[in-house]
Design a protein around this motif. Structure first.
Motif, short mmCIF file in Angstrom:
data_model
loop_
_atom_site.label_atom_id
_atom_site.label_comp_id
_atom_site.label_asym_id
_atom_site.label_seq_id
_atom_site.Cartn_x
_atom_site.Cartn_y
_atom_site.Cartn_z
N GLU A 192 -8.44 0.69 4.70
CA GLU A 192 -8.82 0.88 3.35
C GLU A 192 -10.43 0.96 2.99
OE1 GLU A 192 -8.08 -1.39 -0.89
OE2 GLU A 192 -6.51 -1.24 0.39
N PRO A 193 -11.05 -0.07 3.56
CA PRO A 193 -12.50 0.15 3.29
C PRO A 193 -13.17 1.32 4.01
CG PRO A 193 -11.97 -2.11 4.03
CD PRO A 193 -10.93 -1.20 4.30
N GLN A 194 -12.56 1.88 5.02
CA GLN A 194 -12.84 3.12 5.56
C GLN A 194 -12.76 4.32 4.80
OE1 GLN A 194 -12.47 3.76 9.83
NE2 GLN A 194 -12.11 1.56 10.10
N LEU A 195 -12.00 4.27 3.92
CA LEU A 195 -11.53 5.57 2.90
C LEU A 195 -12.45 5.35 1.81
CD1 LEU A 195 -7.75 5.06 2.69
CD2 LEU A 195 -9.16 6.55 4.21
N ALA A 196 -13.59 4.41 1.60
CA ALA A 196 -14.16 4.46 0.38
C ALA A 196 -15.14 5.79 0.21
CB ALA A 196 -15.26 3.39 0.50
N TYR A 231 -5.69 6.27 -2.74
CA TYR A 231 -6.81 5.58 -2.83
C TYR A 231 -7.74 6.45 -3.47
CZ TYR A 231 -4.46 2.33 0.57
OH TYR A 231 -3.47 1.43 1.01
N VAL A 232 -8.65 5.80 -4.26
CA VAL A 232 -9.78 6.46 -5.11
C VAL A 232 -10.97 5.62 -4.45
CG1 VAL A 232 -10.76 7.74 -7.01
CG2 VAL A 232 -8.22 7.65 -6.61
N ASP A 233 -11.85 6.43 -4.01
CA ASP A 233 -13.38 5.77 -3.61
C ASP A 233 -12.92 4.33 -2.84
OD1 ASP A 233 -14.31 7.94 -4.85
OD2 ASP A 233 -14.86 6.93 -6.56
N GLY A 234 -11.80 4.27 -2.13
CA GLY A 234 -11.50 3.25 -1.52
C GLY A 234 -10.55 2.30 -2.25
N MET A 235 -10.30 2.43 -3.27
CA MET A 235 -9.56 1.40 -4.03
C MET A 235 -8.20 1.89 -4.28
SD MET A 235 -9.79 0.16 -7.90
CE MET A 235 -11.43 -0.84 -7.83
N GLU A 236 -7.18 1.09 -3.67
CA GLU A 236 -5.66 1.70 -3.96
C GLU A 236 -5.21 1.70 -5.38
OE1 GLU A 236 -0.98 -0.33 -3.20
OE2 GLU A 236 -2.77 -1.58 -2.46
N LEU A 237 -4.77 2.76 -5.95
CA LEU A 237 -4.62 2.95 -7.19
C LEU A 237 -3.20 3.30 -7.77
CD1 LEU A 237 -6.16 3.51 -9.96
CD2 LEU A 237 -6.53 5.84 -9.29
N ALA A 238 -2.47 3.97 -6.58
CA ALA A 238 -1.12 4.18 -6.99
C ALA A 238 -0.14 4.44 -5.66
CB ALA A 238 -1.04 5.85 -7.70
N ASN A 239 1.10 4.02 -6.07
CA ASN A 239 2.10 3.94 -5.08
C ASN A 239 3.21 4.87 -5.45
OD1 ASN A 239 3.66 3.28 -2.77
ND2 ASN A 239 4.06 1.05 -3.58
#
Length: 317
Positions: A192-196, A231-239
């Motif tokens: 997840e941090p790598q998706l930032a 993930y948007v800017d590394g934050m999980e936003l939707a499922n």
């Protein structure tokens, strides 16, 4: 006693603007806004989610659960009317508090009959950019992401191999568990941090053991749950899910959840027979997604703490 709000007036105005913008987005697509009850007779069986329970005499001695998501009742509407619908609602989860969690939070959920999860991902990307501005959009299968970033296949690696990779990147101490525990740890703390820096990024086709309420299909040599996370800017936003429509399979999954709850010493949850009856009557082929509005506000305001975007957080409510 501190009676004052947590969020400032500018943030409160931004929330109002985002809510108006969300409703405009769905109005432009002729998606119907609906409203369902917050108090429910039955909770979800998912062992990772616990509801807040309301005990009250007016319920004839029977407790009610504050919804953890409007999903089940929205699916009952879908089974009856088969129309695209959305809802902006409060949801509640026990023992979830932190920089990205509040026990009471705002949730956007919508369903698209006739859409698969890839079509819904495209619409979710449109909504994210509609609210947050242009960003690059990327998609990775769950398998592809693990292979590219960690050089390991999440579907074929042994538990020992997954644990070894986790310990290479993290210090989990004496932690032990099954393969899903290690996969979740790697996903949340390493990948997840790598998706930032990836902008609007979708991860899709999770292991079948993590399918929850999603369809499970064969994808090459493995079975996958047709679900995605945004993930948007590394934050999980939707499922989101390509929704399971088989009532018998859903019942079996609920029962497996309760077996796991017993093994973990958790309270078992009664199956939602009304949802199962709705599925048996004929839920249309559809995909659905839940998106955290508070986290959307965090992205819009640049905040790193959910309390900054709440008028009153859990401690001041």
């Amino acid at each position: 006693m501190n009676w004052r709000p947590v969020a400032d007036i500018q943030c409160i105005r931004q929330r109002a603007e985002v809510l108006a913008r969300l409703r405009q987005f769905f109005s432009d697509r002729s998606i119907l806004e609906v409203e369902t009850p917050l108090l429910c007779r039955n909770g979800i069986t998912d062992p990772s989610i616990e509801p807040l329970i309301v005990e009250a005499a007016q319920f004839s001695g029977q407790s009610r659960l504050l919804q953890t998501s409007p999903e089940y009742m929205m699916k009952r509407l879908l089974a009856e009317f088969a129309e695209p619908i959305f809802q902006i609602s409060k949801a509640f989860r026990s023992d979830e508090a932190g920089s990205r969690h509040n026990p009471e939070f705002s949730l956007l959920e919508w369903y698209r009959p006739g859409f698969d999860h890839h079509q819904l991902m495209a619409e979710v990307a449109d909504l994210a950019q509609y609210c947050l501005g242009p960003r690059p959009v990327k998609k990775y299968s769950y398998r592809e992401l693990f292979q590219q970033c960690l050089q390991i296949d999440p579907f074929t690696a042994t538990i020992a191999e997954l644990e070894a990779v986790a310990r290479l990147h993290l210090d989990p101490g004496n932690l032990s568990g099954d393969r899903d525990l290690w996969l979740d740890l790697l996903m949340s703390h390493v990948l997840e941090p790598q998706l930032a820096g990836e902008g609007v990024c979708f991860v899709y086709d999770y292991p079948a053991s993590q399918a929850a309420l999603a369809c499970v299909v064969q994808a090459g040599d493995v079975r996958v749950g047709q679900r995605f996370e945004l993930y948007v800017d590394g934050m999980e936003l939707a499922n989101g899910y390509c929704e399971l429509t088989d009532a018998l399979e859903q019942r079996q999954r609920f029962e497996r959840d309760n077996v796991l709850r017993r093994q973990r010493g958790q309270v078992e949850r009664a199956l939602d027979e009304q949802l199962l009856a709705a599925l048996a009557s004929g839920l249309p082929d559809c995909s659905g997604v839940a998106l955290g509005i508070d986290r959307l506000l965090m992205l819009k305001t640049g905040s790193s703490d959910i309390r900054d975007v709440l008028a009153f957080d859990w401690e001041r409510s």
